[in-house]
Design a protein around this motif. Structure first.
Motif, PDB file in Angstrom:
ATOM      1  N   THR A   2       2.131 -51.853 -18.374  1.00 19.12           N
ATOM      2  CA  THR A   2       1.352 -51.206 -19.431  1.00 19.12           C
ATOM      3  C   THR A   2       2.255 -50.603 -20.497  1.00 19.12           C
ATOM      4  N   GLN A  26       3.740 -42.217 -10.481  1.00 10.32           N
ATOM      5  CA  GLN A  26       2.975 -41.076 -10.968  1.00 10.32           C
ATOM      6  C   GLN A  26       3.756 -40.311 -12.033  1.00 10.32           C
ATOM      7  N   ILE A  49      -3.080 -45.310 -19.246  1.00 11.86           N
ATOM      8  CA  ILE A  49      -1.820 -45.120 -19.956  1.00 11.86           C
ATOM      9  C   ILE A  49      -1.921 -45.621 -21.397  1.00 11.86           C
ATOM     10  N   ALA A  82      -0.301 -45.917  -8.020  1.00 16.43           N
ATOM     11  CA  ALA A  82      -0.271 -44.800  -8.960  1.00 16.43           C
ATOM     12  C   ALA A  82      -1.505 -43.906  -8.877  1.00 16.43           C
ATOM     13  N   ILE A  89      -5.250 -47.747 -14.134  1.00 13.17           N
ATOM     14  CA  ILE A  89      -3.991 -47.250 -14.676  1.00 13.17           C
ATOM     15  C   ILE A  89      -3.689 -47.848 -16.056  1.00 13.17           C
ATOM     16  N   THR A  92       3.904 -42.282 -15.202  1.00 12.25           N
ATOM     17  CA  THR A  92       2.597 -42.271 -15.858  1.00 12.25           C
ATOM     18  C   THR A  92       2.376 -40.967 -16.598  1.00 12.25           C
ATOM     19  N   VAL A 125       2.115 -49.769 -14.090  1.00 11.07           N
ATOM     20  CA  VAL A 125       2.601 -48.736 -15.000  1.00 11.07           C
ATOM     21  C   VAL A 125       3.654 -49.326 -15.944  1.00 11.07           C
TER      22      VAL A 125
END
Lengths: 283, 268
Positions: free
Chosen positions: A114, B217, A227, B200, A223, B220, A111
């Protein structure tokens, strides 16, 4: 009584296996023959889900996207990781510093990576394009062009994971007996010849492991495109897991989503098995 | 040649470190200053961080993440040690079968179990609860295999002596043997904790309620959904806070992190 102790000790695994492995696999197969939105009762529909899967352009697009990702990601990963490991394997000062630096993105959440790369890859303000401009090269629409976006994500994934493979290659390089290099030195072999004819064949198992691990990693891509691009532009970065996720949790097509998951898992097992066979032949 | 090698390595190291430094600096800059490539914040401000906490309950998410990761890692260690010990040290019917089940589980792609596992959570009524985040992860096949290998390498005399002293199996595992395989324990702890902290996808599936969400989470949804309002600084600040805990642990245990990854990738 004493005889039961081992079973008592392994019982957590057996329970876990039944609930989270065996049941899901069986239930997943059952689900593929049903239509179900989780609320109303399951409806048996025979092979309809499979028929639909083969006609589902978006699913095949997702698989094609994954393949485009792998085609760039795997060779890049191997070349960069091997080059870095080869350089690090010499007598170098600050070895542990370099190792720690390369490993940095590996430990951080996808996350974070990204969100960070979203900024690096921006068309006008992104660092990469600024660098290109500074060298008076044309800017690249990294995330805006459907033909490029997936490769940009592959580049990011390589940056994220390469540190892990540097470590694995370093371990692999250490298994090559020094005598081989000494013998080659006596024969007057060049750096490149030593690398090509001694190092490369000796670390074949590590290369194979890198290929398998990056293939499995690539197949579970979710993910990063979720994103970064939300699958766009024009579905060019829609990954298979993302599509499975959408079918289940946006449209509530549980049966169809399970079918996609089941088919896709078989595909992964097949690809990995082929890779394994191919490499065993090579060795 | 030597100069070339160092130049290459230093450039590579910079390309891995610089983005993180830039990220921290950008998170402390004003919105106008973010575009710059400097290493120091422009118009130093903590506005981005306060905005994150105003918009999303990130503090709560941090506690959730920590709780889930700690409890689950603890259970992985306890249960993994029990199973690993039985497989390595005790003879019983079905031992090989369990070993093959573990190998089978490890080769099974998660894509196949994803939807049925979600349905299990729904049927158990665990959606939006910590159980959904913890229970499916308390058993870990790799951890069992690593424990099995470590226990197999210890001398039988250690166990025999403990048995003569009247130790039960659990005491043998946790009091006598475990202190002898600390490197393995450390490896499993690091791998499990890191995996859980960064996970995630699963939370996105089983948690809808903000008060139970984990950090990855939350961040995101924050950055995909509209709540960051296209404000880069705020998004980046949220990402920094997600990265920071694991980066701090990494700075202290760097060697162990690297070693654990290298060894887990190569065994079995």
């Amino acid at each position: 009584m004493k005889k039961l102790i081992p079973y008592w000790l392994v019982s957590p695994y057996i329970l876990y296996f039944c609930v989270f492995v065996a049941f899901p696999v069986v239930f997943s197969i059952v689900l593929t023959f049903h239509s179900w939105n989780i609320i109303s009762p399951m409806k048996f529909i025979g092979l309809d889900n499979y028929r639909r899967l083969f006609q589902d352009r978006l699913f095949w697009q997702a698989i094609y996207n994954t393949l485009r990702f792998l085609v760039v990601h795997i060779p890049l990963q191997i070349v960069v990781a091997l080059a870095l490991a080869e350089f690090l394997n010499q007598s170098i000062r600050g070895k542990s510093f370099f190792r720690a630096a390369f490993f940095l993105p590996v430990i951080v959440s996808g996350v974070v990576v990204t969100i960070l790369w979203q900024q690096l890859l921006g068309f006008n303000a992104g660092i990469l394009n600024r660098g290109l401009s500074a060298l008076s090269l044309p800017k690249v629409p990294w995330l805006e062009d459907p033909g490029i976006a997936m490769y940009a994500i592959a580049l990011m994934a390589t940056w994220k994971n390469v540190g892990l493979y540097v470590i694995l290659f370093l371990v692999g390089l250490q298994t090559v007996p020094v005598q081989y290099y000494e013998a080659a030195d006596m024969e007057g072999a060049t750096h490149w010849q030593k690398f090509r004819y001694i190092t490369l064949p000796m670390i074949n198992p590590t290369i194979f492991m890198v290929v398998v691990l990056s293939t499995i990693g690539g197949f579970s891509l979710f993910i990063e495109p979720y994103i970064m691009t939300e699958g766009g532009p024009l579905n060019s970065t829609l990954s298979a897991v993302m599509y499975i996720y959408k079918q289940a949790f946006q449209y509530y097509h549980m049966g169809y989503s399970a079918t996609l998951g089941f088919f896709f898992a078989l595909l992964i097992l097949g690809v990995v098995a082929i890779q394994k066979r191919y490499v065993e032949q090579e060795i | 040649m030597k100069l070339l090698r160092y130049t290459f390595l230093i450039l590579a190291a910079l390309s891995f470190i610089y983005p993180f430094v830039w990220m921290v600096s950008a998170s402390l800059s004003s919105e106008q200053g973010i575009g710059s490539l400097t290493l120091l914040p422009i118009d130093l401000t903590i506005r981005n961080y306060t905005t994150v906490f105003e918009r999303i309950p990130l503090g709560r998410a941090f506690i959730n993440s920590l709780l889930v990761a700690l409890v689950t890692t603890g259970l992985v260690l306890v249960l993994g040690a029990m199973v690993g010990y039985a497989l390595a040290r005790l003879r019983f019917r079905g031992r090989n079968l369990i070993f093959y089940l573990i190998i089978f589980t490890m080769t099974l792609p998660f894509q196949i179990t994803l939807i049925p596992n979600y349905i299990t959570m729904v049927k158990l009524g665990w959606v939006d609860s910590y159980f959904a985040l913890i229970v499916p992860f308390v058993m870990n096949s790799l951890a069992v295999l690593l424990f099995r290998q470590a226990f197999a390498g210890l001398p039988q005399a250690l166990i025999d002596a403990a048995r003569i002293d009247g130790c039960g199996e659990l005491r043998i595992i946790f009091q006598i043997l475990l202190p002898n395989i600390i490197p393995t324990v450390l490896t499993i702890t690091i791998l499990t904790f890191m995996g859980l902290w960064n996970e995630a996808l699963w939370p996105l599936i089983v948690i809808r309620n903000e008060s139970t969400m984990t950090m990855p989470q939350m961040v995101t949804l924050f950055s995909v959904g509209g709540r960051a309002d296209a404000q880069l600084g705020v998004k980046i600040a949220a990402a920094v806070m997600l990265a920071l805990p694991i980066l701090i642990v990494y700075l202290f245990f760097q060697k162990h992190f690297i070693r654990s990854m290298a060894s887990s990738g190569l065994k079995d």
